[in-house]
Enzyme design. Structure first.
Site, PDB file in Angstrom:
ATOM      1  CE  LYS A 179      -3.814  -2.437   2.149  1.00 43.59           C
ATOM      2  NZ  LYS A 179      -4.399  -2.997   3.372  1.00 43.59           N
ATOM      3  CD  GLN A 184      -3.963  -4.847   6.641  1.00 46.55           C
ATOM      4  OE1 GLN A 184      -3.949  -3.777   6.027  1.00 46.55           O
ATOM      5  NE2 GLN A 184      -4.361  -5.970   6.083  1.00 46.55           N
ATOM      6  CG  ASP A 199     -10.139  -0.056   5.251  1.00 49.64           C
ATOM      7  OD1 ASP A 199      -9.930  -0.379   4.068  1.00 49.64           O
ATOM      8  OD2 ASP A 199      -9.667  -0.673   6.213  1.00 49.64           O
TER       9      ASP A 199
HETATM   10  N1  GUN Z   1      -7.435  -6.907   5.810  1.00 51.07           N
HETATM   11  C1  GUN Z   1      -7.660  -7.535   4.641  1.00 51.07           C
HETATM   12  N2  GUN Z   1      -8.216  -6.692   3.744  1.00 51.07           N
HETATM   13  C2  GUN Z   1      -8.329  -5.502   4.365  1.00 51.07           C
HETATM   14  C3  GUN Z   1      -8.839  -4.234   3.947  1.00 51.07           C
HETATM   15  O1  GUN Z   1      -9.301  -4.022   2.831  1.00 51.07           O
HETATM   16  N3  GUN Z   1      -8.791  -3.260   4.885  1.00 51.07           N
HETATM   17  C4  GUN Z   1      -8.309  -3.479   6.135  1.00 51.07           C
HETATM   18  N4  GUN Z   1      -8.319  -2.463   6.983  1.00 51.07           N
HETATM   19  N5  GUN Z   1      -7.848  -4.627   6.544  1.00 51.07           N
HETATM   20  C5  GUN Z   1      -7.852  -5.643   5.663  1.00 51.07           C
END
Ligand code: GUN
Length: 301
Positions: free
Chosen positions: A67, A111, A134
Site C-alpha cells: 500500500k 489493518q 477503508d
Molecule cells: N485486511 C484484509 N483486507 C483488508 C482491507 O481491505 N482493509 C483493512 N483495513 N484490513 C484488511
C-alpha cells in the site's frame, strides 16, 4: 460517488478456455498512473495515507508495505504506525486518535483483523468519516446505505471497477455474492443492487442450503467466503462472470474461492487469483485517499 473506470485501451486478454481475463494488475496500474497525473495537475499537494498495523502477521506486513509503495507511485506520502501484538486497547486507540487529529494525515487505514482481545469496533469508531478510506466505520456504512457522499470499502469498489472496465452488464442481471463480511460481501451486495447498477442480488453464506442451486443461473458470481476452490463447474452457467475475492492458505499455496482451472472454459469473464481483485483493493484505497484530501479541503475539487 461515481464508479467508472478508465476506458479500455487494448483488447482484453483471454484465458486458455476463451474467457475474458479481468486483469486487476493492469487496471491498478492505470489507476495509479491516473491518480499521479491528477496530483501532478493539482501542483503536487501533500496527500497522506496513514496505516496502523498491530502485531507481526507476515501477510499483513506485506499488504501494508505494498500500500505504501503504490501510494508513493501515485504521488502520495504515507505514514506507518506499527504496534506489537501485546499492545493494549488504550495504546491502539491513542495511536488512531493521534492520526485522527493530525491535519497532515488525510486517510487512515487500520489493518484488520486486530489481534485477539482488541475491540475492533471501538478502534474504528475513532476514525473520522472523512479519513475513513477503508469505508468501514458506522458513518461510512450509513452513507453507503443512504447513497450519500462517503468512502466505499476498497475491495467492493475494486470489484465494481473491474465489472465496469471489462464492460460486464449488470442491469437486470442476477448476481450471487457468497460471503457476508463487512469488508466485502455485505457492502458489495448493496453496490450491485444500487440504482444505476441494478443487479438482482442474492447474498449467500455459510448457512445457504443449496449453493449450487443459488449460483447455477447467476450471471455474476462473487466468491468472498474464504473457502478454497468453493466454486466449481457445477455452480457456473456458461458465459457467467466470475469474481474471486477469496484467499486461503493451503498446502498447494494461496488459492481463491473459485476453482479457476475447472471453470475458466465455462465462464465468459473471470478474475485470476492472484492478480485480480487484490491489486484493485489497493488502487481504490489510493483513490479514496485523494478523495479524503478533497473532503478535508486539503486539495481542490
Ligand atoms: N485486511 C484484509 N483486507 C483488508 C482491507 O481491505 N482493509 C483493512 N483495513 N484490513 C484488511
Amino acid at each position: 460517488m461515481t464508479v467508472s473506470a478508465d476506458p479500455i485501451s487494448t483488447p482484453p486478454a483471454r484465458t486458455p478456455g476463451g474467457a475474458i481475463r479481468m486483469d486487476g494488475l493492469v487496471l491498478r496500474d492505470e489507476t495509479v498512473a491516473r491518480l499521479r497525473a491528477e496530483i501532478d495537475a493539482l501542483g503536487n499537494p501533500h496527500v497522506c495515507l496513514a496505516t496502523v498495523l498491530v502485531g507481526d502477521d507476515k501477510p499483513s506486513q506485506v499488504y501494508v508495505r505494498s500500500k505504501h509503495k503504490k501510494a508513493a507511485e501515485a504521488g502520495m506520502s504515507s505514514k506507518h504506525v506499527e504496534l506489537p501484538a501485546t499492545a493494549s486497547q488504550a495504546e491502539v486507540e491513542a495511536a488512531v486518535r493521534d492520526l485522527a487529529e493530525d491535519p497532515d494525515v488525510h486517510g487512515i487505514l487500520v489493518q484488520l483483523p486486530l489481534p485477539n482481545g482488541l475491540d475492533e469496533d471501538a478502534v474504528l469508531d475513532l476514525v473520522p468519516a472523512e479519513k475513513d478510506v477503508d469505508g468501514l466505520t458506522i458513518a461510512s456504512m450509513g452513507r453507503l446505505m443512504r447513497g450519500r457522499e462517503g468512502h466505499i470499502p476498497c475491495t467492493p469498489k475494486g470489484v465494481m471497477r473491474l465489472l465496469d472496465r471489462y464492460g460486464i452488464a449488470t442491469s437486470g442481471q442476477t448476481a450471487v455474492v457468497i460471503g457476508r463480511s463487512l469488508l466485502v460481501g455485505l457492502p458489495l451486495s448493496v453496490l450491485l443492487a444500487r440504482k444505476g447498477i441494478d443487479a438482482t442480488v442474492t447474498l449467500a453464506h455459510s448457512r445457504t442450503k443449496d449453493l449450487v442451486a443459488a449460483c447455477r443461473n447467476a450471471d455474476i458470481i462473487v466468491g468472498a467466503a474464504g473457502i478454497a476452490r468453493l466454486i466449481t463447474a457445477e455452480h457456473v452457467k456458461p458465459g457467467a462472470t466470475l469474481i474471486d475475492v477469496g484467499m486461503s492458505r493451503t498446502e498447494a499455496g494461496i488459492v481463491g474461492d473459485i476453482d479457476f482451472d475447472a471453470v475458466e472454459s465455462i465462464a465468459g469473464a473471470i478474475t485470476p487469483m492472484p492478480g485480480g481483485t487484490g491489486p484493485m483493493t489497493i488502487a481504490c484505497l489510493l483513490e479514496n485517499t485523494l478523495e479524503a484530501a478533497r473532503m478535508l479541503g486539503a486539495v481542490r475539487r
